[in-house]
Design a protein around this motif. Structure first.
Motif, PDB file in Angstrom:
ATOM      1  N   ARG A  91       1.291  -0.887  -0.099  1.00 22.50           N
ATOM      2  CA  ARG A  91       0.041   0.505  -0.039  1.00 22.50           C
ATOM      3  C   ARG A  91       1.054   1.427  -0.684  1.00 22.50           C
ATOM      4  O   ARG A  91       0.335   2.216  -0.795  1.00 22.50           O
ATOM      5  CB  ARG A  91      -1.047  -0.249   1.089  1.00 22.50           C
ATOM      6  N   ARG A  92       1.396   1.153   0.648  1.00 20.66           N
ATOM      7  CA  ARG A  92       2.758   2.348   0.684  1.00 20.66           C
ATOM      8  C   ARG A  92       3.164   2.449  -0.982  1.00 20.66           C
ATOM      9  O   ARG A  92       3.034   3.649  -0.996  1.00 20.66           O
ATOM     10  CB  ARG A  92       3.792   2.281   1.639  1.00 20.66           C
ATOM     11  N   ILE A  93       3.990   1.768  -1.197  1.00 21.52           N
ATOM     12  CA  ILE A  93       4.537   1.742  -2.789  1.00 21.52           C
ATOM     13  C   ILE A  93       4.091   2.748  -3.791  1.00 21.52           C
ATOM     14  O   ILE A  93       3.438   3.323  -4.774  1.00 21.52           O
ATOM     15  CB  ILE A  93       5.213   0.515  -3.286  1.00 21.52           C
ATOM     16  N   ASP A  94       2.101   1.177  -3.511  1.00 20.09           N
ATOM     17  CA  ASP A  94       1.162   2.151  -4.586  1.00 20.09           C
ATOM     18  C   ASP A  94       0.491   3.809  -3.711  1.00 20.09           C
ATOM     19  O   ASP A  94       0.122   4.366  -5.608  1.00 20.09           O
ATOM     20  CB  ASP A  94       0.155   0.940  -4.509  1.00 20.09           C
ATOM     21  N   GLN A  95       1.081   4.130  -3.375  1.00 23.02           N
ATOM     22  CA  GLN A  95       0.453   5.262  -2.629  1.00 23.02           C
ATOM     23  C   GLN A  95       0.779   6.277  -3.442  1.00 23.02           C
ATOM     24  O   GLN A  95       0.320   7.626  -3.788  1.00 23.02           O
ATOM     25  CB  GLN A  95       0.705   5.876  -1.560  1.00 23.02           C
ATOM     26  N   GLU A  96       2.515   5.488  -3.781  1.00 25.11           N
ATOM     27  CA  GLU A  96       3.153   6.774  -4.147  1.00 25.11           C
ATOM     28  C   GLU A  96       2.879   6.751  -5.911  1.00 25.11           C
ATOM     29  O   GLU A  96       3.180   7.799  -6.574  1.00 25.11           O
ATOM     30  CB  GLU A  96       4.991   6.953  -3.925  1.00 25.11           C
ATOM     31  N   ILE A  97       3.075   5.388  -6.588  1.00 28.61           N
ATOM     32  CA  ILE A  97       3.189   5.564  -7.718  1.00 28.61           C
ATOM     33  C   ILE A  97       1.697   5.745  -8.479  1.00 28.61           C
ATOM     34  O   ILE A  97       1.024   6.408  -9.108  1.00 28.61           O
ATOM     35  CB  ILE A  97       3.455   4.178  -7.907  1.00 28.61           C
ATOM     36  N   LYS A  98       0.483   5.461  -7.338  1.00 22.12           N
ATOM     37  CA  LYS A  98      -0.925   6.398  -8.040  1.00 22.12           C
ATOM     38  C   LYS A  98      -1.146   7.800  -7.305  1.00 22.12           C
ATOM     39  O   LYS A  98      -2.382   8.621  -7.166  1.00 22.12           O
ATOM     40  CB  LYS A  98      -1.655   5.339  -7.513  1.00 22.12           C
ATOM     41  N   ARG A  99      -0.469   8.570  -7.312  1.00 22.31           N
ATOM     42  CA  ARG A  99      -0.459  10.288  -7.002  1.00 22.31           C
ATOM     43  C   ARG A  99      -1.300  10.059  -7.318  1.00 22.31           C
ATOM     44  O   ARG A  99      -1.002  10.470  -8.531  1.00 22.31           O
ATOM     45  CB  ARG A  99       0.982  10.536  -6.515  1.00 22.31           C
ATOM     46  N   THR A 100      -2.288  11.588  -7.362  1.00 15.23           N
ATOM     47  CA  THR A 100      -3.506  12.188  -8.185  1.00 15.23           C
ATOM     48  C   THR A 100      -2.349  13.371  -8.665  1.00 15.23           C
ATOM     49  O   THR A 100      -2.863  13.640  -9.504  1.00 15.23           O
ATOM     50  CB  THR A 100      -4.531  12.703  -7.540  1.00 15.23           C
ATOM     51  N   ASP A 101      -1.133  14.231  -8.393  1.00 13.46           N
ATOM     52  CA  ASP A 101      -0.723  15.088  -8.353  1.00 13.46           C
ATOM     53  C   ASP A 101       0.468  14.845  -9.736  1.00 13.46           C
ATOM     54  O   ASP A 101       0.653  15.944 -10.062  1.00 13.46           O
ATOM     55  CB  ASP A 101       0.185  16.134  -7.389  1.00 13.46           C
TER      56      ASP A 101
END
Length: 400
Positions: A91-101
């Motif tokens: 979840r932590r890695i995907d959080q950065e990969i899928k950042r909306t900004d």
């Protein structure tokens, strides 16, 4: 109207029109000037701007590629070590990969909470992040960590100097596994180590302090051993460590069983320490009494004064680096409060004379209202001195 007057007005018409035209032109120029003044300045070079945008986009794509590779490596390492991928890591890695900004950040922290951490789980994580230099902190809370997992973690820390913060809180670590903790405590790179709520006992805590003493190059600045079942014997080891250590600035022993006699080593060894700034001894059964001598201590015998009075005498007369002392949760009564008050008054005089650091003492309210307010008042004076010192430091830093 006479013909002569009419002829004069008619002859003046061209001059009037010319003046009106000139006025209109001036007004248009003035309006354009105002508009240009309000407009943002034009870029000097569009090629330079495009080059910067391209560089930024390249950095974003590089970071995205690293994150995707990190996720892929973690999945592969989990298969290799026969371990299930931990949702918190994925979840932590995907959080950065899928950042909306569109601007991902590095994964600088690994936070694991409320789980059972097997050795293979640790191997999967450490192998994945072995070549990832952005990782700076590992936080493991309320997770069972056994001896093999601790060994794998210590090996990773020793080869990954960018990791400077390690939390192992409520991980069921006992004195049997403290030898692995010792490897972490003597690290040359860790600056913060928190081992709160682990039943280490005095034996385990002594091993941690001994490891710190064994390495003169230890980098540890903050050590927290809250609620670790440490007794008076652990205070002797802590004091001996502070006598020679030059890195630890914040030591937290809250919630243990140091008791009155445990203050004796601190009173003895703090005389030679100018590095420690914060000492937390809250809730340690300190009551300003003269206890029976405790076997196993290497320090001197109980002085004629109570241990608290002896401790206060050291802090009041020696130019230690302490700026915060936490005694909350210890019921010392009015006699103990009087010792603290006299110590603070003497310390304030030294601080005003710039012979020591301003010191604030946190206390419980179980004393007379007058004494509590007096201690509070001196504390406020100490805070004022500290803020003035910081202000002067900032002003001095700006001068060239």
């Amino acid at each position: 109207m006479s013909e002569e007057l009419a002829w004069r007005k008619l002859s003046d018409m061209p001059n009037y029109c010319a003046k009106w035209k000139l006025s209109l032109q001036l007004e248009v120029k003035l309006r354009r000037f105002r508009e240009e003044a309000e407009m943002p300045p034009k870029k000097k070079s569009t090629s330079a701007g495009k080059r910067k945008e391209a560089e930024l986009e390249a950095q974003v794509q590089t970071k995205l590629a690293q994150l995707k590779q990190l996720r892929q490596d973690y999945a592969g390492n989990c298969r290799h070590f026969v371990a299930e991928p931990l949702p918190a890591i994925v979840r932590r890695i995907d959080q950065e990969i899928k950042r909306t900004d569109g601007y991902p950040e590095n994964v600088d922290k690994v936070i694991l909470n409320s789980l059972s951490l097997a050795p293979n789980d640790v191997y999967s994580i450490t192998t994945t992040f072995d070549a990832y230099a952005a990782l700076s902190g590992i936080y493991i809370w309320r997770a069972e960590v056994n001896a093999k997992a601790l060994e794998a973690l210590s090996q990773f820390i020793s080869t990954h100097p960018s990791v400077t913060i390690l939390h192992l809180i409520d991980c069921g670590i006992t004195a049997k596994n403290a030898e692995r903790l010792a490897l972490l405590a003597r690290s040359n790179t860790l600056t913060t180590l928190s081992l709160d709520h682990n039943p280490l006992g005095s034996e385990g805590v002594n091993l941690v302090f001994a490891a710190i003493r064994d390495n003169p190059l230890v980098a540890l600045q903050r050590l927290s051993l809250r609620y670790c079942d440490a007794t008076t014997q652990a205070a002797d080891s802590a004091g001996a460590t502070l006598a020679t250590n030059t890195s630890i600035q914040d030591l937290d022993l809250t919630g243990n069983f140091i008791s009155d006699y445990g203050l004796v080593p601190f009173a003895t060894y703090l005389r030679t320490n100018s590095t420690l700034q914060v000492l937390r001894l809250a809730a340690n059964q300190i009551s300003n009494t003269v206890p029976a001598q405790v076997p196993g201590l290497t320090t001197q015998k109980v002085p004629s004064l109570t241990p608290l009075a002896s401790f206060c005498a050291t802090i009041a007369t020696e130019a230690t680096g302490l700026s915060l002392l936490d005694f909350r949760g210890n019921h010392m009564g009015d006699p103990g409060a009087e010792c603290l008050l006299e110590m603070l008054k003497t310390r304030k005089t030294l601080a005003v004379a710039k012979q020591c650091e301003p010191l604030v003492v946190l206390i419980s309210e179980r004393m007379s209202e007058k004494l509590f307010e007096s201690i509070w008042e001196v504390n406020e004076g100490m805070r004022t001195l500290a803020s003035k010192k910081k202000g002067k430091g900032k002003k001095g830093g700006k001068k060239k």
